[in-house]
Design a protein around this motif. Structure first.
Motif, PDB file in Angstrom:
ATOM      1  N   ASP A  40      -2.693  32.886  75.015  1.00 36.52           N
ATOM      2  CA  ASP A  40      -2.184  32.550  73.692  1.00 36.52           C
ATOM      3  C   ASP A  40      -1.247  31.338  73.729  1.00 36.52           C
ATOM      4  N   TRP A  41      -0.869  30.925  74.923  1.00 40.06           N
ATOM      5  CA  TRP A  41       0.051  29.800  75.078  1.00 40.06           C
ATOM      6  C   TRP A  41      -0.715  28.589  75.599  1.00 40.06           C
ATOM      7  N   ARG A  42      -0.403  27.438  75.062  1.00 42.01           N
ATOM      8  CA  ARG A  42      -1.099  26.205  75.427  1.00 42.01           C
ATOM      9  C   ARG A  42      -0.227  25.353  76.346  1.00 42.01           C
ATOM     10  N   LEU A  43      -0.832  24.863  77.400  1.00 40.52           N
ATOM     11  CA  LEU A  43      -0.183  23.906  78.292  1.00 40.52           C
ATOM     12  C   LEU A  43      -0.563  22.495  77.876  1.00 40.52           C
ATOM     13  N   PRO A  44       0.226  21.474  78.257  1.00 35.86           N
ATOM     14  CA  PRO A  44      -0.154  20.096  77.930  1.00 35.86           C
ATOM     15  C   PRO A  44      -1.520  19.762  78.531  1.00 35.86           C
ATOM     16  N   ASP A  45      -2.365  19.152  77.725  1.00 37.96           N
ATOM     17  CA  ASP A  45      -3.671  18.742  78.228  1.00 37.96           C
ATOM     18  C   ASP A  45      -3.510  17.690  79.321  1.00 37.96           C
ATOM     19  N   ALA A  46      -4.508  17.615  80.177  1.00 33.70           N
ATOM     20  CA  ALA A  46      -4.527  16.605  81.240  1.00 33.70           C
ATOM     21  C   ALA A  46      -5.872  15.886  81.166  1.00 33.70           C
ATOM     22  N   ASP A  47      -6.088  15.191  80.060  1.00 36.45           N
ATOM     23  CA  ASP A  47      -7.370  14.540  79.840  1.00 36.45           C
ATOM     24  C   ASP A  47      -7.672  13.521  80.934  1.00 36.45           C
ATOM     25  N   ILE A  48      -8.945  13.317  81.179  1.00 33.82           N
ATOM     26  CA  ILE A  48      -9.391  12.389  82.215  1.00 33.82           C
ATOM     27  C   ILE A  48      -9.671  11.048  81.562  1.00 33.82           C
ATOM     28  N   VAL A  50       6.603  19.401  89.149  1.00 30.48           N
ATOM     29  CA  VAL A  50       5.501  20.362  89.266  1.00 30.48           C
ATOM     30  C   VAL A  50       5.916  21.818  89.124  1.00 30.48           C
ATOM     31  N   THR A  51       7.200  22.110  89.176  1.00 29.63           N
ATOM     32  CA  THR A  51       7.619  23.507  89.012  1.00 29.63           C
ATOM     33  C   THR A  51       8.155  23.781  87.604  1.00 29.63           C
ATOM     34  N   LEU A  52       8.127  22.783  86.733  1.00 24.23           N
ATOM     35  CA  LEU A  52       8.527  22.983  85.341  1.00 24.23           C
ATOM     36  C   LEU A  52       7.264  23.096  84.498  1.00 24.23           C
ATOM     37  N   TRP A  53       6.937  24.317  84.103  1.00 26.41           N
ATOM     38  CA  TRP A  53       5.715  24.580  83.343  1.00 26.41           C
ATOM     39  C   TRP A  53       6.072  24.687  81.863  1.00 26.41           C
ATOM     40  N   ARG A  54       5.424  23.867  81.042  1.00 27.49           N
ATOM     41  CA  ARG A  54       5.743  23.768  79.614  1.00 27.49           C
ATOM     42  C   ARG A  54       4.631  24.401  78.777  1.00 27.49           C
ATOM     43  N   PHE A  55       5.045  25.258  77.846  1.00 26.72           N
ATOM     44  CA  PHE A  55       4.084  25.986  77.023  1.00 26.72           C
ATOM     45  C   PHE A  55       4.389  25.764  75.542  1.00 26.72           C
ATOM     46  N   THR A  56       3.315  25.849  74.737  1.00 28.67           N
ATOM     47  CA  THR A  56       3.451  25.731  73.285  1.00 28.67           C
ATOM     48  C   THR A  56       2.632  26.833  72.626  1.00 28.67           C
ATOM     49  N   LYS A  57       3.246  27.454  71.598  1.00 30.17           N
ATOM     50  CA  LYS A  57       2.538  28.457  70.801  1.00 30.17           C
ATOM     51  C   LYS A  57       3.038  28.335  69.371  1.00 30.17           C
ATOM     52  N   ASN A  58       2.084  28.025  68.475  1.00 29.72           N
ATOM     53  CA  ASN A  58       2.468  27.727  67.101  1.00 29.72           C
ATOM     54  C   ASN A  58       3.502  26.601  67.114  1.00 29.72           C
ATOM     55  N   ARG A  59       4.721  26.878  66.687  1.00 25.82           N
ATOM     56  CA  ARG A  59       5.763  25.838  66.705  1.00 25.82           C
ATOM     57  C   ARG A  59       6.815  26.090  67.781  1.00 25.82           C
ATOM     58  N   SER A  60       6.518  26.994  68.662  1.00 22.75           N
ATOM     59  CA  SER A  60       7.472  27.337  69.718  1.00 22.75           C
ATOM     60  C   SER A  60       7.136  26.581  70.996  1.00 22.75           C
ATOM     61  N   ASP A  61       8.137  25.963  71.591  1.00 22.84           N
ATOM     62  CA  ASP A  61       8.008  25.281  72.878  1.00 22.84           C
ATOM     63  C   ASP A  61       8.882  25.991  73.895  1.00 22.84           C
ATOM     64  N   VAL A  62       8.288  26.367  75.023  1.00 25.15           N
ATOM     65  CA  VAL A  62       9.016  27.076  76.067  1.00 25.15           C
ATOM     66  C   VAL A  62       8.748  26.388  77.400  1.00 25.15           C
ATOM     67  N   SER A  63       9.819  26.109  78.129  1.00 25.11           N
ATOM     68  CA  SER A  63       9.685  25.537  79.473  1.00 25.11           C
ATOM     69  C   SER A  63      10.251  26.530  80.473  1.00 25.11           C
ATOM     70  N   VAL A  64       9.514  26.737  81.556  1.00 30.19           N
ATOM     71  CA  VAL A  64       9.922  27.697  82.578  1.00 30.19           C
ATOM     72  C   VAL A  64       9.936  27.000  83.937  1.00 30.19           C
ATOM     73  N   ARG A  65      11.049  27.144  84.652  1.00 29.17           N
ATOM     74  CA  ARG A  65      11.154  26.617  86.012  1.00 29.17           C
ATOM     75  C   ARG A  65      10.690  27.709  86.974  1.00 29.17           C
ATOM     76  N   VAL A  66       9.441  27.593  87.443  1.00 27.57           N
ATOM     77  CA  VAL A  66       8.883  28.642  88.296  1.00 27.57           C
ATOM     78  C   VAL A  66       9.376  28.458  89.732  1.00 27.57           C
ATOM     79  N   ALA A  67       9.374  29.566  90.455  1.00 25.09           N
ATOM     80  CA  ALA A  67       9.707  29.529  91.880  1.00 25.09           C
ATOM     81  C   ALA A  67       8.407  29.397  92.655  1.00 25.09           C
ATOM     82  N   ALA A  68       8.204  28.257  93.285  1.00 24.55           N
ATOM     83  CA  ALA A  68       6.955  28.002  94.005  1.00 24.55           C
ATOM     84  C   ALA A  68       7.071  28.503  95.435  1.00 24.55           C
ATOM     85  N   ASN A  69       6.469  29.660  95.710  1.00 21.09           N
ATOM     86  CA  ASN A  69       6.451  30.177  97.073  1.00 21.09           C
ATOM     87  C   ASN A  69       5.569  29.332  97.980  1.00 21.09           C
TER      88      ASN A  69
END
Length: 301
Positions: A261-269, A200-219
């Motif tokens: 401008d950045w897309r997160l993975p969908d969480a379809d129901i 849950v603290t690894l947030w994954r983003f996509t923009k065009n062909r770029s994929d970026v993952s960020v390990r956020v600090a959850a206060n």
């Protein structure tokens, strides 16, 4: 010797409960009564069906065969009953549904009430839980699930599209300038929702062909989506939440979306159904009802 269908359903319930105590809880009876009935069943069959221990039990070879046969016979009987009822236009029987706490409260409960109004002879049971194990799957005709599917024994049927957004309260953004790229999250207060055994603290983003993952600090973190959203509304930090949960707050301006401008993975129901079981007519009808209600444009859009 013939066996009453109630004996078959009883043995399936006991087996899938995993223990006499759990089976008793599910059937709303005492553990001693379950134990006594199990002994009576074994006596009538002249077979030893289970190996008992203090807390759990396991099936004997004969028990495994009896369980497999019982499951098949019950499925055949239920399918036949559904077919006959469908010919007469009647929808009846029991529908057991499981769903996540938040989505269940805010959207599914009302949908089930409307469905029951259309089919008042149905007996519908809704269980709300954010933690459903593989073993629990056999207890339900349908599991409403949000996000990725991990269990290969389940077939997923789409119910509604659902994106994920990063957002925060205007008060928080007034004190902490909005991030312009995912890496900026490293300097922000973030709030994590613990669900679906995800990282849950690894947030994954996509923009065009770029994929970026960020390990956020959850206060702050919680396993309750309502709590997480409430903390965000209080200005405690950024959250990554399902569109269905934050759409109203975004529309009223109580929350503001960032990193648009950045897309997160969908969480379809989706509706999960055990691939090993044939879908009963009443379950198919409920699935169609949900799809008509939430697609193609769900109410949160």
């Amino acid at each position: 010797m013939s066996n009453d269908i109630t004996d078959l359903r009883f043995f399936v319930a006991v087996t899938e409960g995993g223990s006499l105590a759990e089976a008793a809880r599910r059937m709303d009876v005492t553990a001693s009564s379950v134990s006594q009935r199990l002994r009576q069943l074994e006596a009538r069959l002249g077979l030893h069906l289970v190996h008992r221990t203090t807390r759990r039990f396991s099936l004997t070879d004969e028990g495994e065969l009896f369980y497999a046969g019982a499951v098949g016979l019950i499925a055949d009987l239920d399918q036949l009953t559904d077919t006959l009822r469908a010919r007469s236009g009647e929808v009846a029987g029991t529908l057991n549904v499981c769903a996540p706490l938040g989505f269940g409260r805010h959207h599914l409960a009302a949908a089930i009430a409307d469905f029951h109004t259309l089919h008042p002879r149905l007996i519908v049971s809704l269980s709300l839980s954010d933690v459903v194990t593989v073993a629990d799957a056999n207890r339900f005709d349908m599991i409403v699930h949000i996000g990725s599917l991990a269990d290969s024994n389940m077939v997923a049927y789409p119910i509604a599209p659902n994106a994920r957004f990063v957002c925060a309260a205007p008060d928080y953004l007034a004190r902490h300038p909005a991030p312009r790229k995912p890496q900026d999250l490293l300097t922000h207060h973030c709030i994590a929702l613990r669900e679906n055994q995800e990282d849950v603290t690894l947030w994954r983003f996509t923009k065009n062909r770029s994929d970026v993952s960020v390990r956020v600090a959850a206060n702050l973190s919680s396993n309750d989506g309502d709590v997480v959203r409430h903390w965000a509304l209080m200005g405690k930090g950024l959250i990554m939440r399902s569109e269905w949960d934050v759409a109203e707050s975004l529309a009223t301006g109580r929350l503001v979306r960032v990193l648009e401008d950045w897309r997160l993975p969908d969480a379809d129901i989706v509706a999960l159904v055990d691939r090993r079981n044939r879908m009963a007519a009443r379950v198919k009808l409920f699935l169609t009802f949900l799809q008509d209600r939430f697609r193609p444009v769900p109410p949160w859009r």
